[in-house]
Enzyme design. Structure first.
Site, PDB file in Angstrom:
ATOM      1  N   THR A 152      15.716  21.501  -5.055  1.00  0.00           N
ATOM      2  CA  THR A 152      16.234  21.528  -6.428  1.00  0.00           C
ATOM      3  C   THR A 152      15.677  22.752  -7.148  1.00  0.00           C
ATOM      4  O   THR A 152      14.638  23.263  -6.763  1.00  0.00           O
ATOM      5  CB  THR A 152      15.750  20.233  -7.134  1.00  0.00           C
ATOM      6  OG1 THR A 152      16.402  19.142  -6.530  1.00  0.00           O
ATOM      7  CG2 THR A 152      15.999  20.231  -8.631  1.00  0.00           C
ATOM      8  N   THR A 163      11.433  12.995  -5.187  1.00  0.00           N
ATOM      9  CA  THR A 163      12.171  11.742  -4.993  1.00  0.00           C
ATOM     10  C   THR A 163      12.637  11.214  -6.344  1.00  0.00           C
ATOM     11  O   THR A 163      11.871  10.622  -7.103  1.00  0.00           O
ATOM     12  CB  THR A 163      11.244  10.707  -4.321  1.00  0.00           C
ATOM     13  OG1 THR A 163      10.597  11.348  -3.229  1.00  0.00           O
ATOM     14  CG2 THR A 163      12.027   9.509  -3.841  1.00  0.00           C
ATOM     15  N   GLY A 164      13.917  11.440  -6.637  1.00  0.00           N
ATOM     16  CA  GLY A 164      14.443  11.171  -7.971  1.00  0.00           C
ATOM     17  C   GLY A 164      14.211   9.753  -8.446  1.00  0.00           C
ATOM     18  O   GLY A 164      13.923   9.521  -9.629  1.00  0.00           O
TER      19      GLY A 164
HETATM   20  N1  ASP Z   1      14.960  15.201  -7.671  1.00  0.00           N
HETATM   21  C1  ASP Z   1      16.172  15.439  -6.966  1.00  0.00           C
HETATM   22  C2  ASP Z   1      16.944  14.163  -6.815  1.00  0.00           C
HETATM   23  O1  ASP Z   1      16.341  13.146  -6.549  1.00  0.00           O
HETATM   24  C3  ASP Z   1      15.966  16.016  -5.624  1.00  0.00           C
HETATM   25  C4  ASP Z   1      15.040  17.201  -5.592  1.00  0.00           C
HETATM   26  O2  ASP Z   1      14.228  17.421  -6.448  1.00  0.00           O
HETATM   27  O3  ASP Z   1      15.173  17.974  -4.655  1.00  0.00           O
HETATM   28  O4  ASP Z   1      18.134  14.183  -6.911  1.00  0.00           O
END
Ligand code: ASP
Length: 327
Positions: free
Chosen positions: A196, A249-250
């Site tokens: 991300t 981990t969202g």
């Molecule tokens: N936080 C993002 C999600 O869970 C993924 C990431 O940070 O790469 O969608």
């Protein structure tokens, strides 16, 4: 006559209470003109230290280029929100990262993009989730913030809103890259770096902004939404405290309202930015969940993660300019 003095004091107090937000003319902000800060991330996760040198150099070069763009815009007096959007747009086009071009594949072998942006000066914010044809989801998020009375559009609604505001559109396959296809094929979901992107900015007028954009998690199922487009979870900015962008981990970031918790710990608990980030990342999240980048209203900087690595970079008006992947 003596009665007038308390009355005047009362009026002064009442007026000051109606302006709780620090502005450019806030005493805490005055005198910091041009001492801007920009911090970016390109995702956290299991990033192998044995990656070949040219690959590592490719990531670092991308981060440096993004930082340079942001730094020169800030030097030219651009606002925090403009810079945060500009830098995230750049990272969205860079296939190294899991946002825009190079976004991960969903379980159904498509791309569903999430993004959000927040202006710490006014608490205005905008977010989109499940966008499938918008080249720059961060720009669509900004349009939600500025051109709609709402904060958050999802899926088909986000696409329909995009139709009305004139953002660049591409076919969903435009986001494909061979590397992400290989990842989905191998179902590396739990092992890979996430990728991300995010950007937090303190501009020369003392205002904060945060922007985050992602393709989400590899192999994600129908309509899954992570933290990145959720204000307070993966993204937050408030001139009273700090700007934060998360990656990891969202589901965990949502549960622990990570970005807002960091701001609240500073605002109500009097913690420093570093302390607040460490408390949340090390004592709320689980080991391996990911990390955050943040900048406070006074220019403190924090990059804190509990995964093996996080792609990141920092630049300041004072000449600090650095990028890193591991501790
Ligand atoms: N936080 C993002 C999600 O869970 C993924 C990431 O940070 O790469 O969608």
């Amino acid at each position: 006559m003596p009665r007038i003095i308390p009355l005047v004091l009362l009026i002064v107090f009442a007026v000051s209470c109606t302006h709780p937000h620090p502005r450019g003319d806030d005493p805490a902000v005055v005198g910091r003109a041009h001492r801007w800060v920009i911090v970016i991330h390109g995702g956290a996760g299991v990033i192998s230290k044995s990656m070949p040198d040219p690959v590592r150099e490719g990531y670092l070069a991308s981060l440096r280029q993004a930082l340079r763009q942001g730094a020169s815009a800030l030097e030219a007096g651009e606002t925090a929100v403009d810079v945060a959007e500009r830098v995230v747009r750049f990272l969205e086009d860079d296939p190294h990262f899991n946002a825009g071009k190079g976004a991960v594949f969903t379980h159904d072998l498509k791309h569903e993009l999430d993004a959000s942006i927040m202006d710490g000066r006014t608490l205005a914010c905008g977010a989109v989730t499940g966008a499938t044809t918008v080249r720059h989801p961060i720009t669509l998020a900004r349009k939600v913030m500025e051109r709609s009375p709402h904060v958050f559009f999802g899926g088909e609604g986000a696409e329909r809103f995009a139709d009305t505001v004139g953002v660049e559109r591409v076919p969903n396959t435009w986001f494909d890259t061979p590397r992400r296809r290989e990842q989905i094929e191998k179902r590396l979901r739990k092992e890979g770096a996430k990728g991300t992107v995010g950007c937090v900015v303190l501009d020369a007028s003392g205002h904060l902004a945060a922007a985050t954009s992602t393709g989400g998690l590899t192999d994600k199922r129908f309509g899954r939404i992570g933290d990145s487009p959720i204000i307070g979870a993966g993204n937050y900015a408030d001139d009273r405290s700090c700007a934060v962008s998360g990656t990891g981990t969202g589901e965990q970031f949502i549960r622990h309202t990570v970005a807002r918790s960091i701001a609240a710990r500073m605002e109500f608990g009097g913690e420093s930015l570093e302390e607040a980030c460490r408390q949340v990342v090390f004592h709320r999240l689980n080991p391996g969940d990911g990390g955050v980048i943040a900048v406070s209203r006074t220019g403190e900087i924090a990059t804190v993660f509990n995964s093996p690595g996080m792609f990141r970079g920092i630049a300041t008006a004072e000449g600090r300019f650095e990028t890193a992947i591991w501790e």
